[in-house]
Design a protein around this motif. Sequence first.
Motif, PDB file in Angstrom:
ATOM      1  N   LYS A  67      46.488  39.365   7.978  1.00 35.17           N
ATOM      2  CA  LYS A  67      45.888  39.365   9.306  1.00 35.17           C
ATOM      3  C   LYS A  67      45.567  37.932   9.724  1.00 35.17           C
ATOM      4  O   LYS A  67      45.479  37.029   8.889  1.00 35.17           O
ATOM      5  CB  LYS A  67      44.621  40.217   9.312  1.00 35.17           C
ATOM      6  CG  LYS A  67      44.873  41.687   9.006  1.00 35.17           C
ATOM      7  CD  LYS A  67      43.565  42.473   8.970  1.00 35.17           C
ATOM      8  CE  LYS A  67      43.817  43.927   8.626  1.00 35.17           C
ATOM      9  NZ  LYS A  67      42.568  44.720   8.513  1.00 35.17           N
ATOM     10  N   ASN A  68      45.353  37.742  11.013  1.00 39.21           N
ATOM     11  CA  ASN A  68      45.136  36.397  11.541  1.00 39.21           C
ATOM     12  C   ASN A  68      43.904  35.717  10.960  1.00 39.21           C
ATOM     13  O   ASN A  68      43.856  34.484  10.846  1.00 39.21           O
ATOM     14  CB  ASN A  68      45.014  36.441  13.068  1.00 39.21           C
ATOM     15  CG  ASN A  68      46.326  36.802  13.741  1.00 39.21           C
ATOM     16  OD1 ASN A  68      47.405  36.650  13.156  1.00 39.21           O
ATOM     17  ND2 ASN A  68      46.250  37.285  14.971  1.00 39.21           N
ATOM     18  N   ASN A  69      42.878  36.519  10.598  1.00 40.38           N
ATOM     19  CA  ASN A  69      41.622  35.949  10.095  1.00 40.38           C
ATOM     20  C   ASN A  69      41.549  35.965   8.571  1.00 40.38           C
ATOM     21  O   ASN A  69      40.483  35.749   7.999  1.00 40.38           O
ATOM     22  CB  ASN A  69      40.426  36.719  10.654  1.00 40.38           C
ATOM     23  CG  ASN A  69      40.327  38.137  10.104  1.00 40.38           C
ATOM     24  OD1 ASN A  69      41.348  38.747   9.756  1.00 40.38           O
ATOM     25  ND2 ASN A  69      39.114  38.659  10.002  1.00 40.38           N
ATOM     26  N   GLU A  70      42.676  36.206   7.898  1.00 42.64           N
ATOM     27  CA  GLU A  70      42.677  36.341   6.451  1.00 42.64           C
ATOM     28  C   GLU A  70      43.412  35.197   5.770  1.00 42.64           C
ATOM     29  O   GLU A  70      44.202  34.485   6.396  1.00 42.64           O
ATOM     30  CB  GLU A  70      43.336  37.659   6.035  1.00 42.64           C
ATOM     31  CG  GLU A  70      42.549  38.904   6.397  1.00 42.64           C
ATOM     32  CD  GLU A  70      43.246  40.166   5.914  1.00 42.64           C
ATOM     33  OE1 GLU A  70      42.537  41.167   5.676  1.00 42.64           O
ATOM     34  OE2 GLU A  70      44.490  40.159   5.770  1.00 42.64           O
ATOM     35  N   ASP A 121      44.358  32.157  12.590  1.00 38.10           N
ATOM     36  CA  ASP A 121      43.014  31.871  13.103  1.00 38.10           C
ATOM     37  C   ASP A 121      42.095  31.256  12.057  1.00 38.10           C
ATOM     38  O   ASP A 121      40.922  30.984  12.335  1.00 38.10           O
ATOM     39  CB  ASP A 121      42.369  33.168  13.634  1.00 38.10           C
ATOM     40  CG  ASP A 121      43.082  33.710  14.865  1.00 38.10           C
ATOM     41  OD1 ASP A 121      43.761  32.906  15.543  1.00 38.10           O
ATOM     42  OD2 ASP A 121      42.965  34.916  15.135  1.00 38.10           O
ATOM     43  N   VAL A 122      42.584  31.039  10.852  1.00 38.96           N
ATOM     44  CA  VAL A 122      41.770  30.464   9.777  1.00 38.96           C
ATOM     45  C   VAL A 122      41.637  28.964   9.993  1.00 38.96           C
ATOM     46  O   VAL A 122      42.630  28.261  10.215  1.00 38.96           O
ATOM     47  CB  VAL A 122      42.402  30.760   8.400  1.00 38.96           C
ATOM     48  CG1 VAL A 122      41.666  30.003   7.282  1.00 38.96           C
ATOM     49  CG2 VAL A 122      42.381  32.257   8.130  1.00 38.96           C
ATOM     50  N   THR A 123      40.388  28.462   9.925  1.00 37.86           N
ATOM     51  CA  THR A 123      40.145  27.042  10.205  1.00 37.86           C
ATOM     52  C   THR A 123      39.495  26.284   9.047  1.00 37.86           C
ATOM     53  O   THR A 123      39.598  25.061   8.975  1.00 37.86           O
ATOM     54  CB  THR A 123      39.228  26.892  11.438  1.00 37.86           C
ATOM     55  OG1 THR A 123      37.976  27.553  11.182  1.00 37.86           O
ATOM     56  CG2 THR A 123      39.886  27.488  12.679  1.00 37.86           C
ATOM     57  N   LYS A 124      38.829  26.987   8.139  1.00 31.54           N
ATOM     58  CA  LYS A 124      38.032  26.306   7.105  1.00 31.54           C
ATOM     59  C   LYS A 124      38.802  26.041   5.816  1.00 31.54           C
ATOM     60  O   LYS A 124      38.370  25.234   4.990  1.00 31.54           O
ATOM     61  CB  LYS A 124      36.787  27.129   6.777  1.00 31.54           C
ATOM     62  CG  LYS A 124      35.792  27.253   7.911  1.00 31.54           C
ATOM     63  CD  LYS A 124      34.576  28.075   7.468  1.00 31.54           C
ATOM     64  CE  LYS A 124      33.568  28.221   8.586  1.00 31.54           C
ATOM     65  NZ  LYS A 124      32.390  29.039   8.150  1.00 31.54           N
ATOM     66  N   TYR A 125      39.928  26.713   5.631  1.00 31.96           N
ATOM     67  CA  TYR A 125      40.634  26.628   4.352  1.00 31.96           C
ATOM     68  C   TYR A 125      42.109  26.329   4.577  1.00 31.96           C
ATOM     69  O   TYR A 125      42.656  26.588   5.644  1.00 31.96           O
ATOM     70  CB  TYR A 125      40.459  27.934   3.567  1.00 31.96           C
ATOM     71  CG  TYR A 125      39.011  28.278   3.354  1.00 31.96           C
ATOM     72  CD1 TYR A 125      38.266  27.657   2.357  1.00 31.96           C
ATOM     73  CD2 TYR A 125      38.374  29.213   4.178  1.00 31.96           C
ATOM     74  CE1 TYR A 125      36.929  27.957   2.165  1.00 31.96           C
ATOM     75  CE2 TYR A 125      37.033  29.518   4.003  1.00 31.96           C
ATOM     76  CZ  TYR A 125      36.311  28.878   2.999  1.00 31.96           C
ATOM     77  OH  TYR A 125      34.988  29.167   2.828  1.00 31.96           O
ATOM     78  N   LYS A 126      42.716  25.809   3.519  1.00 38.36           N
ATOM     79  CA  LYS A 126      44.139  25.464   3.600  1.00 38.36           C
ATOM     80  C   LYS A 126      44.836  25.914   2.325  1.00 38.36           C
ATOM     81  O   LYS A 126      44.192  26.211   1.297  1.00 38.36           O
ATOM     82  CB  LYS A 126      44.303  23.961   3.791  1.00 38.36           C
ATOM     83  CG  LYS A 126      43.809  23.121   2.635  1.00 38.36           C
ATOM     84  CD  LYS A 126      43.937  21.639   2.932  1.00 38.36           C
ATOM     85  CE  LYS A 126      43.534  20.776   1.723  1.00 38.36           C
ATOM     86  NZ  LYS A 126      42.166  21.028   1.274  1.00 38.36           N
ATOM     87  N   TYR A 148      34.972  31.366  -0.524  1.00 41.44           N
ATOM     88  CA  TYR A 148      34.076  30.268  -0.876  1.00 41.44           C
ATOM     89  C   TYR A 148      34.838  29.276  -1.757  1.00 41.44           C
ATOM     90  O   TYR A 148      35.490  29.680  -2.723  1.00 41.44           O
ATOM     91  CB  TYR A 148      32.855  30.773  -1.658  1.00 41.44           C
ATOM     92  CG  TYR A 148      31.956  31.694  -0.868  1.00 41.44           C
ATOM     93  CD1 TYR A 148      30.671  31.303  -0.505  1.00 41.44           C
ATOM     94  CD2 TYR A 148      32.382  32.963  -0.482  1.00 41.44           C
ATOM     95  CE1 TYR A 148      29.834  32.145   0.216  1.00 41.44           C
ATOM     96  CE2 TYR A 148      31.561  33.810   0.245  1.00 41.44           C
ATOM     97  CZ  TYR A 148      30.287  33.400   0.588  1.00 41.44           C
ATOM     98  OH  TYR A 148      29.473  34.232   1.299  1.00 41.44           O
ATOM     99  N   LYS A 149      34.741  28.002  -1.432  1.00 40.42           N
ATOM    100  CA  LYS A 149      35.399  26.983  -2.248  1.00 40.42           C
ATOM    101  C   LYS A 149      34.681  26.834  -3.590  1.00 40.42           C
ATOM    102  O   LYS A 149      33.452  26.889  -3.663  1.00 40.42           O
ATOM    103  CB  LYS A 149      35.419  25.641  -1.523  1.00 40.42           C
ATOM    104  CG  LYS A 149      36.481  25.537  -0.451  1.00 40.42           C
ATOM    105  CD  LYS A 149      36.572  24.115   0.091  1.00 40.42           C
ATOM    106  CE  LYS A 149      37.669  24.001   1.154  1.00 40.42           C
ATOM    107  NZ  LYS A 149      37.776  22.632   1.702  1.00 40.42           N
ATOM    108  N   LEU A 150      35.465  26.620  -4.624  1.00 42.05           N
ATOM    109  CA  LEU A 150      34.904  26.346  -5.942  1.00 42.05           C
ATOM    110  C   LEU A 150      34.703  24.846  -6.113  1.00 42.05           C
ATOM    111  O   LEU A 150      35.602  24.061  -5.801  1.00 42.05           O
ATOM    112  CB  LEU A 150      35.841  26.844  -7.037  1.00 42.05           C
ATOM    113  CG  LEU A 150      35.810  28.333  -7.378  1.00 42.05           C
ATOM    114  CD1 LEU A 150      36.867  28.630  -8.442  1.00 42.05           C
ATOM    115  CD2 LEU A 150      34.439  28.758  -7.867  1.00 42.05           C
ATOM    116  N   PRO A 151      33.541  24.433  -6.615  1.00 45.12           N
ATOM    117  CA  PRO A 151      33.369  23.009  -6.921  1.00 45.12           C
ATOM    118  C   PRO A 151      34.279  22.594  -8.071  1.00 45.12           C
ATOM    119  O   PRO A 151      34.689  23.430  -8.884  1.00 45.12           O
ATOM    120  CB  PRO A 151      31.891  22.908  -7.313  1.00 45.12           C
ATOM    121  CG  PRO A 151      31.475  24.290  -7.664  1.00 45.12           C
ATOM    122  CD  PRO A 151      32.330  25.212  -6.871  1.00 45.12           C
TER     123      PRO A 151
END
Length: 349
Positions: free
Chosen positions: A23-26, A82-87, A136-139
């Motif tokens: 999906k666009n937000n996934e 539509d995802v903006t925070k992750y790559k 959530y990003k892992l440190p």
Amino acid sequence: MKAAVWHGVKDIRVEEAELKALKNNEVTVRVAWAGICGSDLHEYQEGPVFVPVNAPDELTGEIAPLTMGHEFAGVIEAVGKDVTKYKVGDRVVVNPTLTHGIKHEDVDIYDGFSFIGLHGDGGFATFANAPEANIYKLPETLSLQDGALVEPTAVAVQAVKEADMKFGDTVAVFGAGPIGLLTIIAAKAAGASKILVFDLSDYRLGKAKELGATHIFNSGQVNPSEAVRNEVPDGVDVTFEVAGVGPTFKSSIDVTKARGTVVIVSIFARPIEWNPMMLTNTGVKVTSTIAYSPTTFQQTVDLMGTGQLKPQGIVTSQIKLDNIVEGGFEALTNDKTQAKILVELSGEM
């Protein structure tokens, strides 16, 4: 792709499955490691508990058979438009709780929730899709294997927060399975001065001692109330019920001081009978928790990342996906030396 799919009680099959359209937000996560949870075990032994079988789940739109697994981490393989925070390439852990998201996070989950991996396809697979809001990003200080421990650790962190614990509080824990062990770790980090743990397995009690319990008791050999009051005459400040059976629920109230708090963390597979006068006569308060807020999940990532929470000691086995039934679910059913079993998917660290 290969996946462990729930078809019914004692019927989990490792088979070829098709990843649903992104999906666009996934984001699509290439799963590295996934943990087997007590909730998964309930579904295997006596489900359906959460798995939707009669109608599609309200939030996921999915119905059994479905891919299990809700404790997982991996690397982002693809992102929706539509995802903006992750790559692609980000190392991430998935918060599997899905909610309506229209109330404050403290009560949002109790307005109705579903779990990726219980109510819809999850992480016992080569790939899994999840909404951006659940990522959530892992440190860098945490491996992807560590990431598979974030979700169950967050359950314990939320339980300690629900107890409103204070430095120096005395604590009892009934049940030294994975969540019980993590609750010990979280209670110790929160400043508990004494942690008294009860279980029927001497091996698990030994593990509890290793991870921070100050006193351990085989509840088949002692009277819990007497054992606690020999150490804490007025009863403990907080008790965590992490076994999910009638006797331990009653014992949890018995060992808690007047006006103290019992936190129910376990899933009860069937109703129990008890007398509410146990509370009326003692002033003991009972509360409960089913999961965690997004804030608690992030706090858990952060606390693990800094080393203030170290849950790695609960891992007792690592297995391949092909062996998830015999080496995973059956092992947890029959071998009390097992606590947390991690399933290797890509095996990336």
